[in-house]
Design a protein around this motif. Structure first.
Motif, PDB file in Angstrom:
ATOM      1  N   THR A  66       6.849   2.470   3.258  1.00 27.04           N
ATOM      2  CA  THR A  66       5.676   1.714   2.842  1.00 27.04           C
ATOM      3  C   THR A  66       6.041   0.444   2.082  1.00 27.04           C
ATOM      4  O   THR A  66       5.260  -0.481   2.017  1.00 27.04           O
ATOM      5  CB  THR A  66       4.780   2.551   1.918  1.00 27.04           C
ATOM      6  OG1 THR A  66       5.577   2.983   0.811  1.00 27.04           O
ATOM      7  CG2 THR A  66       4.237   3.761   2.630  1.00 27.04           C
ATOM      8  N   GLU A  73      -6.384   4.618   7.507  1.00 31.27           N
ATOM      9  CA  GLU A  73      -6.410   5.106   8.893  1.00 31.27           C
ATOM     10  C   GLU A  73      -7.686   5.889   9.158  1.00 31.27           C
ATOM     11  O   GLU A  73      -8.281   5.806  10.227  1.00 31.27           O
ATOM     12  CB  GLU A  73      -5.214   6.035   9.124  1.00 31.27           C
ATOM     13  CG  GLU A  73      -4.009   5.367   9.693  1.00 31.27           C
ATOM     14  CD  GLU A  73      -3.057   6.349  10.341  1.00 31.27           C
ATOM     15  OE1 GLU A  73      -3.022   7.529   9.923  1.00 31.27           O
ATOM     16  OE2 GLU A  73      -2.375   5.943  11.274  1.00 31.27           O
ATOM     17  N   ILE A  79      -2.622   4.176   2.837  1.00 31.74           N
ATOM     18  CA  ILE A  79      -2.510   3.971   4.280  1.00 31.74           C
ATOM     19  C   ILE A  79      -3.266   5.074   5.014  1.00 31.74           C
ATOM     20  O   ILE A  79      -3.970   4.825   5.994  1.00 31.74           O
ATOM     21  CB  ILE A  79      -1.027   3.958   4.717  1.00 31.74           C
ATOM     22  CG1 ILE A  79      -0.302   2.781   4.089  1.00 31.74           C
ATOM     23  CG2 ILE A  79      -0.910   3.895   6.217  1.00 31.74           C
ATOM     24  CD1 ILE A  79       1.147   2.702   4.468  1.00 31.74           C
ATOM     25  N   TYR A  86      -0.011   1.126  10.850  1.00 30.42           N
ATOM     26  CA  TYR A  86       0.120   0.095   9.820  1.00 30.42           C
ATOM     27  C   TYR A  86       1.568  -0.078   9.401  1.00 30.42           C
ATOM     28  O   TYR A  86       2.090  -1.184   9.296  1.00 30.42           O
ATOM     29  CB  TYR A  86      -0.737   0.520   8.620  1.00 30.42           C
ATOM     30  CG  TYR A  86      -0.743  -0.453   7.483  1.00 30.42           C
ATOM     31  CD1 TYR A  86       0.082  -0.263   6.387  1.00 30.42           C
ATOM     32  CD2 TYR A  86      -1.571  -1.557   7.489  1.00 30.42           C
ATOM     33  CE1 TYR A  86       0.077  -1.149   5.331  1.00 30.42           C
ATOM     34  CE2 TYR A  86      -1.579  -2.442   6.444  1.00 30.42           C
ATOM     35  CZ  TYR A  86      -0.758  -2.233   5.373  1.00 30.42           C
ATOM     36  OH  TYR A  86      -0.757  -3.107   4.326  1.00 30.42           O
ATOM     37  N   SER A  87       2.225   1.064   9.192  1.00 33.93           N
ATOM     38  CA  SER A  87       3.606   1.000   8.727  1.00 33.93           C
ATOM     39  C   SER A  87       4.523   0.442   9.806  1.00 33.93           C
ATOM     40  O   SER A  87       5.404  -0.375   9.537  1.00 33.93           O
ATOM     41  CB  SER A  87       4.032   2.409   8.314  1.00 33.93           C
ATOM     42  OG  SER A  87       5.401   2.510   8.252  1.00 33.93           O
ATOM     43  N   PRO A 130      -8.240  -1.752   1.439  1.00 35.26           N
ATOM     44  CA  PRO A 130      -8.522  -0.410   1.977  1.00 35.26           C
ATOM     45  C   PRO A 130      -9.908   0.048   1.584  1.00 35.26           C
ATOM     46  O   PRO A 130     -10.328  -0.094   0.459  1.00 35.26           O
ATOM     47  CB  PRO A 130      -7.454   0.475   1.322  1.00 35.26           C
ATOM     48  CG  PRO A 130      -6.974  -0.286   0.162  1.00 35.26           C
ATOM     49  CD  PRO A 130      -7.154  -1.736   0.487  1.00 35.26           C
ATOM     50  N   ARG A 146       0.854  -1.174   0.000  1.00 35.59           N
ATOM     51  CA  ARG A 146       0.000   0.000   0.000  1.00 35.59           C
ATOM     52  C   ARG A 146       0.894   1.229   0.000  1.00 35.59           C
ATOM     53  O   ARG A 146       1.865   1.286   0.731  1.00 35.59           O
ATOM     54  CB  ARG A 146      -0.871   0.035   1.257  1.00 35.59           C
ATOM     55  CG  ARG A 146      -1.734  -1.177   1.384  1.00 35.59           C
ATOM     56  CD  ARG A 146      -3.103  -0.843   1.926  1.00 35.59           C
ATOM     57  NE  ARG A 146      -3.971  -2.007   1.778  1.00 35.59           N
ATOM     58  CZ  ARG A 146      -4.281  -2.818   2.760  1.00 35.59           C
ATOM     59  NH1 ARG A 146      -3.814  -2.610   3.969  1.00 35.59           N
ATOM     60  NH2 ARG A 146      -5.069  -3.846   2.538  1.00 35.59           N
TER      61      ARG A 146
END
Lengths: 126, 703
Positions: B105, A49, A45, B143-144, B663, A40
């Motif tokens: 990423t 979020e 991202i 997430y990262s 997503p 991604r």
């Protein structure tokens, strides 16, 4: 003539070096389920979020974006960098005085587009 | 002006190439020593906690060559990592980096960079058995971080990782006794303005401007390419970076300094010229007569070769002719029925005797022609003159003194012709752009004609000339001034300058340009304009406030006594903050925005580039103690970190979402109560168990 045996040897020599310190069975989560998942990028991202609900006092990446300035932007000439009060209606380039105007009119199309793109003014809308 | 005062400032470009990193020795002294990795988007700096300096500093990218399509084996790709890339411009398009803006990423790329790091540190154990201190971006998304922890724990088997923020590390290294301050961290992709109170950063009032060193380089690069289009290929991004590092500064008062540049004297005094490398054209040491001799020789040789060829051909033809005549005579002896007759015909490659006679006559004619040509050639060789020179230059060299006047007149006329043609073209282009002129109306008429929908009798394009109509309607007026015309104009002007300089007068540049000068780029307003991008991002089309506006905004979020605490220690760090003139500029801006006679203080990091790494070195023990251990990772996932004064705060979202989902498919829940079921798995899903986030001590939240 390269025989098939030599080709195979070459392949073995050029194999990617396997490092000692790596776990050979490791697979990234993104690729565990399907090979085509891919990574991604930042925009995805951030939007991911935003879809969650967060506690009220939380701060995430997109909430600390700096706001636009309150003072209006100053305009500078696309030819020389001097403060520019004038804009050419034909090409939408900015210029500072009369001699610059002639230079603006003489510029070839690709340079005109490059200068507009540089200050992100190259869209046909507005 | 006396010549001793004039300093011609011409600078050369170094064009440095990167040096390959060695593989460092790894021994028992490194057992369980923490490894400090400052993972920036520009450079990555790596070293042991026992070192004084980072051992390896490399560009955080790699180049992946795609093998030729001829080879079917897809796995063979050549990968050059970081400092293995000698000339970065050659592989500019194949560069890949783990970062997207300032966040990591792309973790396959990060894996490649870690491989490079660990192998060059010489690690030869089956897992990397060192606690890692790793920098991350401010407000790094969970997430990262989750994926980074997964990479480190699962692939490399590390015992623990401590995430910290580079700006804060640099701040604490330089401000051990100052718990309050305003940190301005100018990075590669971003600039952060972070208020620090009682040693802890306040993320809710921090702001990030999406402008950094890379944008400055890119702006300079594109600007120079557009200003000097003749040097399009010579101006590369690496060279733009070098110019940025060495020749740019920040103006203290931008508006007044930029207006000064319109003055010619100021320009001449302060302009910087950068000499681009060029190859001097090979100077022909041969004089004009020798060149003529050489040409005569070449012509003579050609003529001889032709004559020889013709003779050979003649011999062949004559031989053929005699053979055919013999065959005819042989055929006369036989009757058409006999096989020898047919045999003879076959040898002559004809089907009937008439054909044979025809062939013989043709051959006769051919031989005659060749003989005549040979006669002509020999006679012409005696009167041979110098062949007409092909180069245009020689056309305009005057032959005799008496003809000089006439020739100069001709040259002037040619020059006037070219200028009038250019002016006409320009005029036509302008006319076409305006709405009510005849030229533009004609253009619209042609366009509407071309756009007619009727299909019958449509023979447009049958002749080649039909397509010329598109040249007529081209708004550019058939392309800008062609290169040929420009060259011709240059030649005419140089000839005129020699023979009658008063004709040109002030219309053209009177300074003769040497070859070296043709390959120079002049930096005038660019010297302050590039640094100004940090303060006026609008110049690059970015709709955010600059450093000043953002400082003003951030200060406005606090009340005045906290504002005073922050402003008394404005701290600048990050690579681009070493631009000369930045500190005076910020001081001036603060003076303008703060209340009358209030105090403020601006200071810079001692080493803007390396202070983050040094800061981690100073506090490595505390950082390792606050790190994420393997047990924590397995229990809570890779994003939940302990809060410490150099790191990010962690918030868990209120809804459990699997990282596998695409997503946008997660439906945002309107409830604010946390979901009761918690599904902690070792794969690191976001869990909503009852562990609350660690509150920062002394949290003085502003009103």
């Amino acid at each position: 003539m390269v025989t098939t045996e030599e080709v195979i040897e070459e392949k073995e020599e050029k194999k990617v070096p396997v490092h000692v310190f790596k776990n050979p069975e490791f697979q990234h989560t993104a690729f565990r389920s399907s090979k085509k998942r891919g990574w991604r990028n930042l925009k995805q991202i951030i939007s991911l979020e935003r879809t969650y609900t967060w506690p009220d006092d939380s701060v995430h990446y997109s909430s600390i974006d700096a706001p636009p300035a309150f003072t209006p932007a100053k305009k500078y000439s696309d030819v020389s960098g001097l403060p520019a009060n004038y804009t050419d209606p034909l090409t939408k380039l900015r210029f500072a005085d009369a001699s610059e105007f002639y230079r603006v009119r003489d510029l070839p199309m690709d340079i005109v587009n490059g200068l507009l793109e540089l200050r992100k003014a190259n869209s046909i809308v507005g | 002006m006396a010549t001793s005062e004039e300093t011609v400032r011409i600078f050369e470009l170094k064009d440095a190439r990167s040096v390959q990193d060695p593989v460092h020795p790894y021994d028992a002294s490194h057992k369980e020593v923490p490894l400090i990795i400052d993972n920036g988007s520009y450079h990555c700096r790596v070293g042991w906690a026992t070192d004084q300096e980072p051992r390896i500093v490399f560009r955080n990218c790699y180049a992946k060559h795609r093998k030729d399509r001829g080879k079917k084996i897809a796995t063979e790709t050549e990968v050059l990592v970081a400092n293995e890339i000698g000339n970065i411009e050659a592989v500019r398009f194949q560069l890949k980096s783990p970062h997207d803006e300032n966040i990591v990423t792309h973790f396959e790329a990060q894996e490649t960079m870690f491989d490079y790091t660990f192998s060059h540190l010489g690690i030869n154990t089956s897992r990397v058995d060192h606690p890692i201190i790793l920098t991350e971006a401010f407000c790094n998304p969970n997430y990262s971080r989750q994926l980074m922890s997964e990479l480190l724990f699962e692939c490399y088997g590390i015992p623990s990782v401590s995430y910290c923020i580079d700006g804060l590390l640099s701040y604490h290294r330089n401000n051990r006794n100052n718990p309050d301050g305003l940190l301005i961290n100018i990075g590669n992709y971003t600039t952060h303005v972070i208020p620090i109170l009682d040693g802890y950063a306040d993320p809710s009032s921090s702001r990030r401007i999406r402008m950094g060193g890379l944008h400055l380089s890119k702006f300079l690069w594109r600007w120079l390419q557009l200003r000097f289009p003749q040097h399009l290929n010579a101006v590369t991004l690496s060279r733009a970076e070098e110019i940025l590092h060495n020749h740019m500064h920040v103006a203290e008062d931008y508006m007044s300094e930029i207006s000064k540049w319109s003055n010619v004297n100021y320009y001449e005094k302060y302009v910087r010229r950068i000499q681009l490398p060029f190859v001097a054209a090979p100077v022909s040491t041969v004089s004009v007569e020798q060149q003529r001799e050489r040409r005569k020789e070449a012509a003579r040789r050609l003529v001889e070769m032709n004559a020889k060829k013709r003779e050979e051909k003649l011999m062949e033809d004559e031989a053929e002719l005699t053979r055919l005549i013999e065959l005819v005579e042989a055929m006369e002896e036989f009757t058409p029925d006999e096989p020898e007759y047919q045999h003879a015909l076959e040898e002559a490659e004809v089907t009937s005797p008439d054909d044979l006679t025809k062939k013989i006559t043709l051959l006769h004619q051919k031989i005659e022609k060749t003989r005549q040509k040979m006669l002509q050639a020999t006679s012409a060789a005696t009167e041979e003159e110098e062949p007409k020179p092909k180069r245009v230059c020689e056309d305009i060299s005057p032959k005799k003194k008496a003809d000089l006047e006439q020739w100069v007149e001709e040259v002037k006329q040619q020059w006037r012709d070219i200028q009038s043609r250019r002016a006409a073209r320009r005029h036509k282009r302008q006319e076409m752009a305006k709405r009510r002129t005849a030229a533009s109306q004609e253009r619209m008429r042609i366009i509407s004609q071309l756009a007619r929908r009727e299909k019958k009798d449509d023979n447009f394009g049958m002749r080649d000339e039909d397509w010329d109509v598109y040249k007529a309607i081209n708004k550019e007026g058939g392309g800008s001034d062609s290169e040929e015309e420009n060259e011709k104009l240059q030649e005419l002007e140089s000839a005129l300058r020699q023979h009658s300089p008063e004709f040109l007068g002030d219309t053209t540049a009177t300074k003769p340009t040497s070859l070296a000068e043709n390959y120079q780029i002049q930096l005038s307003t660019e010297q302050i304009r590039i640094g100004e991008l940090l303060f006026q991002p609008y110049m690059y089309g970015l709709e955010q406030g600059g450093i000043t506006a953002t400082i003003q905004y951030v200060l406005g979020l606090f009340d005045s006594d906290i504002q005073n605490r922050l402003v008394n220690n404005v701290f600048l760090t990050g690579g681009p903050s070493s631009l000369p003139g930045l500190k005076p500029r910020i001081e001036r801006e603060l003076l303008a925005m703060r209340p009358f006679q209030s105090h403020f203080n601006v200071c810079q990091a001692q080493n803007p580039v390396l202070d983050a790494w040094y800061g981690a070195l100073d506090t490595s023990e505390e950082l390792v103690a606050m790190g994420l251990t393997r047990a924590d990772y397995l229990e809570h996932g890779g994003d939940r970190i302990k809060y410490h004064k150099d790191g990010n705060m962690f918030w868990a979202p209120l809804m459990p979402v699997a990282p596998e989902s695409a997503p946008g498919s997660a439906v945002p829940s309107k409830e604010t109560t946390p979901a009761p079921e918690a599904k902690p798995t070792p794969e690191g899903m976001f869990s909503t168990d009852n562990i609350t986030t660690v509150e920062p001590t002394g949290d003085s939240s502003s009103s």
